[in-house]
Design a protein around this motif. Structure first.
Motif, PDB file in Angstrom:
ATOM      1  N   CYS A  55      44.250  -1.188  -9.575  1.00  0.00           N
ATOM      2  CA  CYS A  55      44.582  -2.478 -10.196  1.00  0.00           C
ATOM      3  C   CYS A  55      46.071  -2.613 -10.475  1.00  0.00           C
ATOM      4  O   CYS A  55      46.579  -3.714 -10.656  1.00  0.00           O
ATOM      5  CB  CYS A  55      43.780  -2.682 -11.472  1.00  0.00           C
ATOM      6  SG  CYS A  55      44.254  -1.614 -12.845  1.00  0.00           S
ATOM      7  N   SER A  78      52.630  -3.639 -15.175  1.00  0.00           N
ATOM      8  CA  SER A  78      51.903  -3.967 -13.952  1.00  0.00           C
ATOM      9  C   SER A  78      52.766  -3.637 -12.741  1.00  0.00           C
ATOM     10  O   SER A  78      53.933  -4.022 -12.674  1.00  0.00           O
ATOM     11  CB  SER A  78      51.546  -5.459 -13.940  1.00  0.00           C
ATOM     12  OG  SER A  78      51.052  -5.840 -12.685  1.00  0.00           O
ATOM     13  N   ALA A 126      40.911  -0.104 -15.442  1.00  0.00           N
ATOM     14  CA  ALA A 126      41.664   0.792 -14.573  1.00  0.00           C
ATOM     15  C   ALA A 126      41.009   2.162 -14.436  1.00  0.00           C
ATOM     16  O   ALA A 126      41.025   2.761 -13.367  1.00  0.00           O
ATOM     17  CB  ALA A 126      43.088   0.949 -15.104  1.00  0.00           C
ATOM     18  N   LYS A 127      40.429   2.655 -15.532  1.00  0.00           N
ATOM     19  CA  LYS A 127      39.898   4.019 -15.480  1.00  0.00           C
ATOM     20  C   LYS A 127      38.745   4.168 -16.458  1.00  0.00           C
ATOM     21  O   LYS A 127      38.886   3.868 -17.644  1.00  0.00           O
ATOM     22  CB  LYS A 127      40.993   5.031 -15.816  1.00  0.00           C
ATOM     23  CG  LYS A 127      40.545   6.484 -15.714  1.00  0.00           C
ATOM     24  CD  LYS A 127      41.683   7.438 -16.044  1.00  0.00           C
ATOM     25  CE  LYS A 127      41.234   8.890 -15.922  1.00  0.00           C
ATOM     26  NZ  LYS A 127      42.318   9.838 -16.264  1.00  0.00           N
ATOM     27  N   GLU A 167      35.105   0.284 -12.205  1.00  0.00           N
ATOM     28  CA  GLU A 167      36.438   0.877 -12.190  1.00  0.00           C
ATOM     29  C   GLU A 167      37.249   0.305 -11.032  1.00  0.00           C
ATOM     30  O   GLU A 167      36.775   0.244  -9.899  1.00  0.00           O
ATOM     31  CB  GLU A 167      36.327   2.390 -12.077  1.00  0.00           C
ATOM     32  CG  GLU A 167      37.633   3.133 -12.274  1.00  0.00           C
ATOM     33  CD  GLU A 167      37.419   4.637 -12.279  1.00  0.00           C
ATOM     34  OE1 GLU A 167      37.570   5.246 -13.343  1.00  0.00           O
ATOM     35  OE2 GLU A 167      37.077   5.178 -11.203  1.00  0.00           O
TER      36      GLU A 167
END
Length: 199
Positions: free
Chosen positions: A168, A86, A106-107, A164
């Motif tokens: 993040c 992170s 995230a994606k 999405e």
């Protein structure tokens, strides 16, 4: 079995109120469990709730995730692979969307195996507990590969939107899986996936 990788992942998580961490050792070596246990003893007082669970036999990717999901107490649940770190101190709260019927990740990826659907890659996504109550846990049949498209498509069919969140702050530092590692599961999983969702 990569302790250095998991330690980097855990060390990147900033403690927050109402934030629990559950690490599932999915059939790793005794040395790995010993390192994890020492780290847990040293770090657990920094977190509101930090649990470690040892499985003596590998239960596959979805099986390991499900153990943690069943133990978790939060109203929002997040899956984070051990090869992720992170870079955003607000994680995991930056993934939460209160009062929204969404999964966040995230994606977004598209068309696994040529199939017409979208999904979050398994290294990280989050969702409200209500999703588990509606559709259950990850399907353990898959063992490895296709558990993510399965869960995301099941969520969408239950009325959830995939949202999405590219900022993040989660980075996957792992290597791409070798075809030799996934080939024995791929064909049976894609067939099962097609039949399950009538694709």
């Amino acid at each position: 079995n990569n302790w250095g990788q998991l330690k980097e992942c855990l060390s990147s998580l900033v403690p927050h109120p109402n934030f629990e961490i559950i690490v599932v050792d999915n059939g790793s070596t005794p040395d790995f469990w010993e390192s994890l246990s020492i780290y847990h003893a040293e770090q657990k007082h920094f977190y509101e709730r930090f649990l470690i669970v040892q499985l003596f036999e590998n239960q596959g990717v979805p099986g390991g995730f499900n153990v943690g999901l069943r133990i978790a107490k939060g109203e929002w649940l997040a899956i984070l692979a051990s090869d992720c770190v992170s870079t955003n101190p607000t994680f995991p709260h930056n993934m939460v969307r209160l009062n929204e019927k969404v999964m966040t990740g995230a994606k977004l990826l598209h068309n696994p195996g040529g199939l017409n659907c979208s999904y979050f890659d398994g290294w990280h996504y989050a969702f409200p507990r209500s999703l588990v109550e509606e559709i259950g846990y990850l399907d353990p049949f898959y063992q490895y590969t296709f558990e993510d498209p399965d869960y995301c498509l099941a969520a969408q069919r239950a009325g959830y939107t995939l949202l999405e969140v590219p900022d993040c702050g989660i980075i996957n530092k792992g290597k791409e899986p070798r075809w030799a590692d996934i080939s024995k599961y791929y064909n049976r999983n894609i067939q099962y996936f097609r039949e399950k969702f009538n694709l």
